[in-house]
Design an enzyme around this catalytic site. Structure first.
Site, PDB file in Angstrom:
ATOM      1  N   LYS A 297      19.361  -8.187 -23.657  1.00  0.00           N
ATOM      2  CA  LYS A 297      18.371  -7.657 -24.531  1.00  0.00           C
ATOM      3  C   LYS A 297      17.926  -6.433 -24.050  1.00  0.00           C
ATOM      4  O   LYS A 297      18.189  -5.880 -22.949  1.00  0.00           O
ATOM      5  CB  LYS A 297      17.198  -8.770 -24.086  1.00  0.00           C
ATOM      6  CG  LYS A 297      17.352  -9.991 -24.702  1.00  0.00           C
ATOM      7  CD  LYS A 297      16.104 -10.968 -24.318  1.00  0.00           C
ATOM      8  CE  LYS A 297      16.276 -12.387 -24.738  1.00  0.00           C
ATOM      9  NZ  LYS A 297      16.581 -12.502 -26.348  1.00  0.00           N
ATOM     10  N   ARG A 371      20.737 -22.794 -27.607  1.00  0.00           N
ATOM     11  CA  ARG A 371      21.395 -23.700 -28.390  1.00  0.00           C
ATOM     12  C   ARG A 371      22.539 -24.394 -27.655  1.00  0.00           C
ATOM     13  O   ARG A 371      22.841 -25.545 -27.818  1.00  0.00           O
ATOM     14  CB  ARG A 371      21.705 -23.127 -29.870  1.00  0.00           C
ATOM     15  CG  ARG A 371      22.835 -22.050 -29.760  1.00  0.00           C
ATOM     16  CD  ARG A 371      22.979 -21.266 -31.003  1.00  0.00           C
ATOM     17  NE  ARG A 371      21.608 -20.383 -31.287  1.00  0.00           N
ATOM     18  CZ  ARG A 371      21.529 -19.762 -32.235  1.00  0.00           C
ATOM     19  NH1 ARG A 371      22.568 -19.753 -33.319  1.00  0.00           N
ATOM     20  NH2 ARG A 371      20.467 -18.967 -32.563  1.00  0.00           N
TER      21      ARG A 371
HETATM   22  N1  BES Z   1      14.757 -16.810 -26.209  1.00  0.00           N
HETATM   23  C1  BES Z   1      15.382 -16.068 -27.301  1.00  0.00           C
HETATM   24  C2  BES Z   1      14.503 -16.496 -28.481  1.00  0.00           C
HETATM   25  C3  BES Z   1      13.055 -15.583 -28.386  1.00  0.00           C
HETATM   26  C4  BES Z   1      13.092 -14.508 -29.182  1.00  0.00           C
HETATM   27  C5  BES Z   1      11.817 -16.355 -27.952  1.00  0.00           C
HETATM   28  C6  BES Z   1      11.769 -13.783 -29.086  1.00  0.00           C
HETATM   29  C7  BES Z   1      10.776 -15.841 -28.175  1.00  0.00           C
HETATM   30  C8  BES Z   1      10.491 -14.285 -28.668  1.00  0.00           C
HETATM   31  C9  BES Z   1      16.940 -16.628 -27.437  1.00  0.00           C
HETATM   32  O1  BES Z   1      17.447 -17.197 -26.477  1.00  0.00           O
HETATM   33  C10 BES Z   1      17.578 -15.540 -28.151  1.00  0.00           C
HETATM   34  O2  BES Z   1      17.789 -14.761 -27.648  1.00  0.00           O
HETATM   35  N2  BES Z   1      17.947 -15.834 -29.667  1.00  0.00           N
HETATM   36  C11 BES Z   1      18.783 -14.756 -30.158  1.00  0.00           C
HETATM   37  C12 BES Z   1      19.420 -15.416 -31.119  1.00  0.00           C
HETATM   38  C13 BES Z   1      20.502 -14.354 -31.909  1.00  0.00           C
HETATM   39  C14 BES Z   1      21.484 -13.972 -30.541  1.00  0.00           C
HETATM   40  C15 BES Z   1      21.353 -15.495 -32.778  1.00  0.00           C
HETATM   41  C16 BES Z   1      17.721 -13.816 -31.159  1.00  0.00           C
HETATM   42  O3  BES Z   1      16.537 -14.620 -31.760  1.00  0.00           O
HETATM   43  O4  BES Z   1      17.703 -12.885 -31.336  1.00  0.00           O
HETATM   44 MN    MN Z   2      18.768 -15.510 -25.516  1.00  0.00          MN
END
Ligand code: BES
Ligand code: MN
Ligand code: ZN
Length: 521
Positions: A297, A371
């Site tokens: 990230k 997931r």
């Molecule tokens: N924990 C994050 C989702 C999240 C994002 C929670 C912002 C709270 C605030 C999750 O693990 C994630 O990174 N999801 C990705 C999925 C994508 C790579 C398909 C996302 O939402 O970008």
């Molecule tokens: Mn994530």
């Protein structure tokens, strides 16, 4: 309430595992008229265009301050506006008139938030004793009103700045009286339920606020053991070797980049007089820190990813609440815990992982880790004989895009089960909104070489995330709550401080405490 032992923190820190972040005030019912209630701050909801006929003596006691504030437009009854004044001859030191909005919009949640607003205002003014008055003819039952008033006071008694050493001593509300007209036994039962639900919500908030060097998977498991045992739940902690024996390849894949070993917390609630039939399976995402892994990230706001275990905290604390309140529906909780880190051993885009159930997943993005861990956890819950599933997860940024920060994305099948969880969330004051699960979207996460890919691209990202999780729900009634937008508050509101919200704790507890109609879902 929540002073714990020092943990084996990740990097030798001696930060206390969890500071005291909340105190539960003594909450008692009163039947006295407003001017006889002895307290430091009397919290009185005021509606728009409210003639306050039932509090006719108030204006005179304030020396006309109420009428003149009205005339100036300082006191309009608009939701969550606060006007504080002194009432001569009243036993209360001061009166806080808290806007409750239009009478026709009044609800349990409005009363909860009005109480929170008044109680937070009290703490800001270093007031330790409050009383909250329910106005007549609001349409709420005495029991419900007492419950949400108790919840409001307890939720206000939470401190999100627990790690500061230079803070002036936090002021806690020490006692609260609630005045509700109705049958005493109902009111006492409502207060008790609200107090426990408020406490358990605060417990979850403390866990989500805890930094990831403090709340590692191991530390979470230790804390879960303590909270669950105190509440009377049975706890089992699966360690990395047990997880490997169970072949939880999805969880192990995510955990592989971290120095911290994964854990799975398994909670059981088996009441003596169990409602025959249902065994509620609650699964909560427990990523104690989500860097994104190799699909790292950006640095901006990454710190917030310490709350990526909020679903797990909700499951733990909801089950503690259910046990403490003596619910009669059997529950099983499963919380997969790990960090998601980059590193020499980390799982990588293109890797194929095999789930405990045997299904294979091509990892296209290591940041879609939630997931994955949920997949193995849902399977495990099913092996324990649950009949209904609810999972709670900070799963997708896409859900935040879709619904913003005021509503949880709620997915599920069949409709009757989904609607039942929706109703529980409404009772709980955890706003949720039903989202679709059309099969068409499954196209989006097809893999060339494995059963599924772990991402479906940007479009409909919350839905493809939910559908991926659904693949691990078997044929059971299942609901998925995406709390990515609702677990954390960036902008404080009169009824809500910044930081973790404890969302879904009360939804899951209300769901489990509802003993009626299980045969129909
Ligand atoms: N924990 C994050 C989702 C999240 C994002 C929670 C912002 C709270 C605030 C999750 O693990 C994630 O990174 N999801 C990705 C999925 C994508 C790579 C398909 C996302 O939402 O970008
Ligand atoms: Mn994530
Ligand atoms: Zn995550």
């Amino acid at each position: 309430m929540s002073r714990g032992a020092t943990s084996g923190a990740a990097n030798g820190e001696t930060l206390e595992f969890m500071k005291t972040v909340s105190e539960t005030p003594a909450i008692t019912p009163t039947t006295l008229v407003s001017h006889l209630i002895e307290t430091d701050l009397l919290i009185l909801p005021v509606f728009e265009n409210d003639d306050l006929a039932d509090e006719a003596a108030l204006d005179a006691a304030t020396g006309g301050a109420v009428a003149s504030a009205r005339a100036r437009g300082e006191l309009t009854g608009k939701a969550f506006e606060v006007f504080i004044t002194v009432a001569q001859g009243w036993r209360a030191g001061r009166v806080a008139l808290v806007g409750a909005g239009a009478r026709k919009d009044f609800s349990r949640d409005r009363l909860r938030r009005v109480t929170l607003t008044g109680s937070l205002a009290a703490r800001q003014r270093r007031v330790k004793k409050v009383a909250v008055v329910q106005r007549p003819d609001t349409g709420l039952s005495a029991r419900d009103a007492a419950q949400v008033m108790a919840e409001g006071v307890v939720l206000a008694n939470f401190d999100g700045t627990a790690y500061k050493t230079t803070n002036p001593a936090t002021v806690w509300i020490e006692s609260a009286q609630v005045r509700v007209i109705g049958e005493a036994a109902e009111i006492v039962a409502g207060i008790e339920r609200g107090r426990v639900l408020g406490e358990c919500t605060n417990l979850a908030r403390g866990l989500s606020n805890a930094p990831s060097n403090v709340l590692t998977p191991k530390a979470f498991a230790a804390r879960a053991q303590e909270i669950a045992t105190n509440a009377g739940l049975t706890v089992e902690i699966l360690d990395e070797s047990r997880i490997a024996e169970l072949k939880m390849g999805l969880l192990l894949g995510v955990a592989s980049g971290s120095q911290e070993p994964p854990r799975v917390v398994v909670l059981r609630y088996e009441p003596g007089n169990a409602t025959p039939g249902p065994v509620l399976g609650l699964i909560g995402k427990g990523i104690t820190f989500d860097t994104g892994g190799i699909s790292l990230k950006p640095a901006d706001l990454m710190d917030r990813m310490k709350d990526d275990m909020s679903g797990g905290a909700a499951v733990l604390c909801a089950m503690a609440a259910v046990a403490r309140l003596g619910g009669s529906v059997r529950c099983v909780g499963v919380i997969p815990l790990t960090e998601n880190m980059p590193g020499g051993r980390a799982f990588k885009p293109g890797d194929v992982l095999t789930s405990a159930e045997g299904k294979t997943v091509e990892v296209l993005n290591t940041d879609a880790e939630g997931r994955l861990v949920l997949g193995d956890a849902l399977w495990y819950a099913r092996t324990l004989g649950v009949t209904h599933l609810v999972d709670v997860a900070t799963l997708t940024g896409a859900c935040v895009v879709a619904l913003g920060k005021s509503a949880t994305g709620l997915f599920g099948r069949p409709d009757a089960w989904r609607d039942r969880v929706l109703r529980a969330s409404e009772r709980a004051g955890d706003r949720s909104w039903a989202m679709p699960l059309f099969d068409d979207y499954k196209e989006l996460f097809k893999s060339e070489i494995a059963d599924f890919a772990n991402t479906g691209g940007r479009a409909g990202g919350a839905i493809t995330g939910a559908l991926f999780v659904q693949e691990f729900a078997g044929d059971l009634p299942w609901v998925h709550m995406d709390i990515a937008g609702t677990a954390w508050v960036e902008d404080a509101k009169p009824y809500q401080v910044k930081g973790a919200t404890g969302v879904a704790v009360r939804t899951l507890a209300e769901l489990a405490l509802d003993t009626e109609g299980w045969a129909k879902v």
